[in-house]
Write an enzyme that holds these catalytic residues in place. Structure first.
Site, PDB file in Angstrom:
ATOM      1  CD  GLU A  46      -2.576   1.216   2.690  1.00 20.86           C
ATOM      2  OE1 GLU A  46      -3.576   1.930   2.782  1.00 20.86           O
ATOM      3  OE2 GLU A  46      -2.162   0.504   3.650  1.00 20.86           O
ATOM      4  CE  LYS A 119      -7.641   1.533   3.983  1.00 17.65           C
ATOM      5  NZ  LYS A 119      -6.290   1.879   4.489  1.00 17.65           N
ATOM      6  CB  CYS A 156      -4.573  -1.310   4.598  1.00 17.69           C
ATOM      7  SG  CYS A 156      -3.546  -1.379   6.099  1.00 17.69           S
TER       8      CYS A 156
END
Length: 297
Positions: A46, A119, A156
């Site tokens: 990431e 995200k 994540c």
């Protein structure tokens, strides 16, 4: 019996500097190393262009964001993917007019940009102050049909949510990929989430009968804040899990790594279908998942 459909996946792990060129050069070197080992789909960690800047709330760090169109790192990875014939999910800090996202573009083996994922789950805790920088993603969970497999890519904090993994597999994902930046907790030096982090994703693999690939960074990064320096030591432990949650390849907490695993997607598909976990689902009973408090129906 269906013919074999073999795919080789890779997870990269490395320490970042705060210089974009140095980091992108390193990512390219490791992508080439993974390709030389036979990898078809290669995951980079990431926000690999620099330090994990979300330790601090600093207005000047918005200058790190760039639009997706003509993004220099994405263009470079498109050329690399086309040259090597590999698939590369590329994590970047996206500027979209007045919005900002923690995003991934998936580059197919011919260099084509297959689409964007933003995200969905944005953390806000000491050292991981992402809500200051990122809007919540608006793309929904995505599945990308690459040359080698249908893949789901989340980022994540998304990896802690079973709903995200299940949504991607319901949409046809055959492998799940999670680029990551996670390590120590600045507010509590005794808190170590490493094993918990791995077990949660192993659960996604086992519950959905798909491989999971997680790529995390290593090294200590120090960021200046209004209250003095903040530091995180990223614990690496990148891994590739098989479709019953078993860890097949893993890195340690301190060394650069190129992990490689081979899967027969047709064989896994037969197992997934015959095991019955999707046949026996009861979506009519899951409406509670659409609530926050478990009661507001």
């Amino acid at each position: 019996m269906a013919e074999d459909r073999i795919v080789v996946v890779s997870a990269l792990q490395f320490a970042c500097t705060d210089d974009v060129k140095t980091n992108v050069d390193k990512a390219e070197r490791l992508v080439r190393e993974a390709h030389a080992k036979g990898a078809n789909i290669i995951l980079i960690q990431e926000l690999f262009e620099g330090y994990y800047f979300c330790q601090a709330q600093r207005g000047d760090y918005f200058a790190r964001a760039k639009p997706r169109k003509d993004h220099p790192t994405i263009l470079r990875m498109q050329n690399l993917a086309k040259e090597l014939g590999v698939v590369i999910p590329v994590s970047f800090f996206e500027e979209a007019n007045n919005a900002h996202y923690n995003a991934v573009v998936v580059i197919d083996a011919d260099g084509t940009d297959l689409g964007l994922y933003r995200k969905s789950h944005i953390p806000d805790s000491p050292g991981y102050q992402e809500k200051f920088y990122f809007n919540p993603g608006d793309t929904g969970f995505k599945v990308f049909e690459t040359k080698f497999a249908k893949i789901g890519v989340a980022i994540c904090w998304d990896q802690w949510f079973p709903e995200a993994a299940r949504a991607m597999v319901l949409k046809g994902a055959e492998i799940l990929f999670y680029p990551t930046a996670i390590g120590s907790e600045p507010q509590d030096c005794d808190l170590d989430s490493r094993d918990h982090w791995k077990r949660v994703m192993q659960g996604h693999a086992g519950a959905n009968l798909v491989p999971v690939v997680a790529s995390n960074r290593i090294g200590k990064e120090v960021i200046e804040t209004d209250h003095g320096p903040s530091d995180i030591t990223f614990y690496g432990n990148s891994f590739i899990a098989g479709p019953t949650g078993e860890i097949l390849s893993a890195a340690n907490e301190k060394d650069e790594a190129v992990l490689i695993c081979k899967f027969d997607l047709n064989k896994i598909k037969v197992t997934r279908h015959s095991w019955g976990i999707f046949r026996d689902r009861r979506p009519d009973l899951y409406k509670v998942l659409l609530t926050l408090d478990g009661n507001s129906m």
